[in-house]
Design an enzyme around this catalytic site. Structure first.
Site, mmCIF file in Angstrom:
data_model
loop_
_atom_site.group_PDB
_atom_site.id
_atom_site.type_symbol
_atom_site.label_atom_id
_atom_site.label_comp_id
_atom_site.label_asym_id
_atom_site.label_seq_id
_atom_site.Cartn_x
_atom_site.Cartn_y
_atom_site.Cartn_z
ATOM 1 N N ARG A 104 -8.596 7.780 22.826
ATOM 2 C CA ARG A 104 -9.000 6.854 21.746
ATOM 3 C C ARG A 104 -9.573 7.575 20.525
ATOM 4 O O ARG A 104 -10.322 7.016 19.750
ATOM 5 C CB ARG A 104 -10.000 5.811 22.246
ATOM 6 C CG ARG A 104 -9.449 4.964 23.362
ATOM 7 C CD ARG A 104 -10.271 3.723 23.586
ATOM 8 N NE ARG A 104 -9.674 2.928 24.628
ATOM 9 C CZ ARG A 104 -9.924 3.082 25.914
ATOM 10 N NH1 ARG A 104 -10.793 3.984 26.308
ATOM 11 N NH2 ARG A 104 -9.323 2.317 26.786
ATOM 12 N N LYS A 126 -3.638 8.798 6.374
ATOM 13 C CA LYS A 126 -2.479 8.092 6.960
ATOM 14 C C LYS A 126 -1.808 9.021 7.962
ATOM 15 O O LYS A 126 -1.511 10.172 7.638
ATOM 16 C CB LYS A 126 -1.459 7.732 5.875
ATOM 17 C CG LYS A 126 -1.814 6.520 5.055
ATOM 18 C CD LYS A 126 -0.622 6.146 4.188
ATOM 19 C CE LYS A 126 -0.941 5.016 3.244
ATOM 20 N NZ LYS A 126 0.192 4.726 2.343
ATOM 21 N N GLU A 168 5.301 15.315 -6.639
ATOM 22 C CA GLU A 168 4.062 14.551 -6.394
ATOM 23 C C GLU A 168 2.957 14.993 -7.356
ATOM 24 O O GLU A 168 2.129 14.183 -7.773
ATOM 25 C CB GLU A 168 3.595 14.718 -4.943
ATOM 26 C CG GLU A 168 4.587 14.249 -3.880
ATOM 27 C CD GLU A 168 4.783 12.730 -3.828
ATOM 28 O OE1 GLU A 168 4.039 11.985 -4.493
ATOM 29 O OE2 GLU A 168 5.722 12.303 -3.114
ATOM 30 N N LYS A 210 -6.338 12.246 -5.608
ATOM 31 C CA LYS A 210 -6.027 11.396 -4.448
ATOM 32 C C LYS A 210 -7.303 11.043 -3.683
ATOM 33 O O LYS A 210 -7.464 9.918 -3.217
ATOM 34 C CB LYS A 210 -5.005 12.078 -3.518
ATOM 35 C CG LYS A 210 -4.578 11.133 -2.406
ATOM 36 C CD LYS A 210 -3.352 11.541 -1.644
ATOM 37 C CE LYS A 210 -3.077 10.532 -0.537
ATOM 38 N NZ LYS A 210 -1.968 10.896 0.337
ATOM 39 N N GLU A 220 -4.902 0.871 1.526
ATOM 40 C CA GLU A 220 -3.912 0.454 0.537
ATOM 41 C C GLU A 220 -3.872 -1.056 0.330
ATOM 42 O O GLU A 220 -2.849 -1.697 0.434
ATOM 43 C CB GLU A 220 -2.515 0.986 0.923
ATOM 44 C CG GLU A 220 -1.578 1.012 -0.272
ATOM 45 C CD GLU A 220 -0.280 1.771 -0.024
ATOM 46 O OE1 GLU A 220 -0.320 2.860 0.554
ATOM 47 O OE2 GLU A 220 0.752 1.244 -0.427
ATOM 48 N N ARG A 224 -4.786 2.070 -4.227
ATOM 49 C CA ARG A 224 -4.048 3.174 -3.583
ATOM 50 C C ARG A 224 -2.543 3.054 -3.808
ATOM 51 O O ARG A 224 -1.809 4.043 -3.772
ATOM 52 C CB ARG A 224 -4.365 3.223 -2.083
ATOM 53 C CG ARG A 224 -3.706 4.412 -1.401
ATOM 54 C CD ARG A 224 -4.226 4.667 0.006
ATOM 55 N NE ARG A 224 -3.605 5.853 0.567
ATOM 56 C CZ ARG A 224 -4.039 6.498 1.628
ATOM 57 N NH1 ARG A 224 -5.105 6.074 2.271
ATOM 58 N NH2 ARG A 224 -3.412 7.559 2.083
ATOM 59 N N ASN A 228 2.216 5.307 -5.172
ATOM 60 C CA ASN A 228 3.643 5.081 -4.947
ATOM 61 C C ASN A 228 4.454 5.110 -6.233
ATOM 62 O O ASN A 228 5.621 4.717 -6.224
ATOM 63 C CB ASN A 228 3.866 3.733 -4.245
ATOM 64 C CG ASN A 228 3.232 3.728 -2.875
ATOM 65 O OD1 ASN A 228 3.293 4.719 -2.160
ATOM 66 N ND2 ASN A 228 2.598 2.623 -2.515
ATOM 67 N N HIS A 231 8.070 5.816 -6.067
ATOM 68 C CA HIS A 231 8.485 5.845 -4.665
ATOM 69 C C HIS A 231 9.377 4.670 -4.264
ATOM 70 O O HIS A 231 10.221 4.812 -3.394
ATOM 71 C CB HIS A 231 7.261 5.909 -3.748
ATOM 72 C CG HIS A 231 6.638 7.271 -3.710
ATOM 73 N ND1 HIS A 231 6.131 7.889 -4.833
ATOM 74 C CD2 HIS A 231 6.452 8.161 -2.692
ATOM 75 C CE1 HIS A 231 5.648 9.082 -4.498
ATOM 76 N NE2 HIS A 231 5.833 9.265 -3.206
ATOM 77 N N HIS A 235 12.639 5.921 -2.911
ATOM 78 C CA HIS A 235 12.924 5.729 -1.493
ATOM 79 C C HIS A 235 14.275 5.047 -1.318
ATOM 80 O O HIS A 235 15.040 5.367 -0.405
ATOM 81 C CB HIS A 235 11.809 4.898 -0.847
ATOM 82 C CG HIS A 235 11.904 4.862 0.636
ATOM 83 N ND1 HIS A 235 12.448 3.802 1.319
ATOM 84 C CD2 HIS A 235 11.556 5.777 1.571
ATOM 85 C CE1 HIS A 235 12.427 4.062 2.605
ATOM 86 N NE2 HIS A 235 11.885 5.249 2.786
ATOM 87 N N HIS A 248 13.083 14.041 -0.762
ATOM 88 C CA HIS A 248 12.024 13.098 -1.135
ATOM 89 C C HIS A 248 11.563 13.349 -2.578
ATOM 90 O O HIS A 248 11.432 12.423 -3.380
ATOM 91 C CB HIS A 248 10.854 13.240 -0.165
ATOM 92 C CG HIS A 248 9.706 12.341 -0.473
ATOM 93 N ND1 HIS A 248 9.788 10.966 -0.362
ATOM 94 C CD2 HIS A 248 8.458 12.613 -0.923
ATOM 95 C CE1 HIS A 248 8.623 10.437 -0.733
ATOM 96 N NE2 HIS A 248 7.804 11.414 -1.081
#
Ligand code: NAD
Length: 340
Positions: A104, A126, A168, A210, A220, A224, A228, A231, A235, A248
């Site tokens: 956990r 993340k 980025e 960031k 998010e 946040r 993107n 993106h 994407h 990417h």
């Protein structure tokens, strides 16, 4: 180690620092996770208690998580044990995911080795793996207690991977760092030569930006989403081209150009700023023109998990260092992606 920033997530903290390759080789953990390309940055002693996974996004699976957990069990780790992930975004995401699940949640440190992982993936908590064709479909929010940046590792990155991270960094500059924007414009040659002090400066600036954003909005729910920028478009391009032809970073760069076009068409920005963004991206050699069906791109965007309540929200530049988050009409988006 030189401290860069402390990010506060509720009661948890993530310490971001800079270190040398030698300091990384001296770093003590109970289990190390690396891939076939990054294991060379570990010492022989560290490799004795390491899981070394094959490199690549195709390995970002539950099977790899099981391998990490199996080794943790074998080494009799407990909740106070420390797992250190050393690698690109794939290793960072998976190490932190495995650590969040093991008993956990045990301790985790990340040493990002790709530029993309340094400026983006290792910061912000993340974690996750892909599920079938769905990228990052399964994961947790679990910030690493330490993120240790070692800009020297950037020297050995393949050019394609370097440009992935750089896209980025360009995104960050456009979102909120005017000094970095000017640096990227004026020092193009030096950046592309990967000048160590300039690379370090770009990394630190991206992490600080960031860090500020994720501290405000870990999960998010609001600001946040700005990370993107480029993106949602990018994407879709990656997806339509089978996640192999277009990297990417190339997708993000193309996506930023589309976001700039959308902002210009709406009158959010003038032609000066639009052209400045395009010049910057083209200057770094990103291809901004792909011959792809707009139907396919629209279909791919329909599957983007950043869509809320059926409405596509886009991050658009609204001026140097500024952005807006706004829903866009489907026909408008179709028009933007169908233009060269
Ligand atoms: P990656 O981890 O696959 O690394 C790219 C390649 O570079 C790999 O082959 C790797 O072995 C190699 N490599 C890494 N460091 C190297 C070095 N110093 N020298 C030589 N080779 C090196 O991919 P990536 O681009 O680093 O990261 C992409 C992943 O990051 C994706 O899975 C993406 O979902 C994830 N990501 C996560 C977040 C987040 O917030 N958690 C943000 C952005 C991206």
């Amino acid at each position: 180690m030189e401290s860069v920033q402390t990010i506060q997530f509720g009661t948890a903290q993530s310490l971001i620092s800079l270190a040398s390759p030698a300091e990384i080789r001296d770093r003590i953990a109970d289990l190390y996770v690396a891939d076939g390309n990054t294991a060379e940055f570990l010492s022989d002693k560290q490799r004795e208690c390491a899981v070394i996974l094959p490199p690549g996004e195709s390995e970002k699976t539950f099977t790899s998580i099981e391998k990490i957990i199996a080794r943790a069990v074998e080494l009799k780790l407990d909740r106070s044990s420390l797992i250190l992930g050393l690698g690109g975004g794939v290793i960072c995401d998976m190490t932190a995911f495995a650590a969040s699940l093991y008993m956990r949640g045990c301790r985790v440190e990340l040493v990002p080795t790709s530029l993309l992982a340094m400026v983006d993936a290792s910061v912000g908590g993340k974690t996750g793996v892909d599920y079938g064709a769905f990228k990052n479909m399964i994961g947790t929010f679990y910030p690493a207690e330490q993120v240790i940046l070692c800009p020297e590792y950037v020297a050995t990155l393949p050019q394609k991977e370097f440009l992935c991270g750089l896209a980025e960094a360009i995104k960050t500059a456009l979102l909120g760092d005017l000094e970095m924007l000017e640096l990227l414009e004026s020092e193009k040659k030096t950046v592309l030569e990967r000048d160590p002090s300039l690379v370090k400066e770009l990394i630190v600036r991206c992490v600080r930006f960031k860090g500020r954003i994720v501290e405000e909005d870990l999960k998010e729910n609001g600001v946040r989403a700005c990370l993107n920028l480029g993106h949602t478009f990018g994407h879709a391009l990656e997806s339509v081209t089978g996640f192999s032809r277009v990297s990417h970073g190339e997708g993000v760069a193309w996506g930023i150009a589309k976001a700039a076009k959308a902002a210009y068409s709406r009158g959010d920005i003038g032609s000066d700023y639009h052209d400045r963004i395009i010049r910057l991206l083209e200057g770094y050699g990103y291809n901004l023109s792909y011959d792809i069906s707009s139907d396919d791109l629209m279909e791919a965007m329909g599957h983007d998990k950043k869509i809320r309540g059926g409405q596509k929200r886009f991050i658009l530049p609204s001026g140097p260092g500024k952005f807006t988050i706004t829903p866009l009409d489907e026909e408008f988006v179709r028009d933007i992606v169908s233009r060269p």
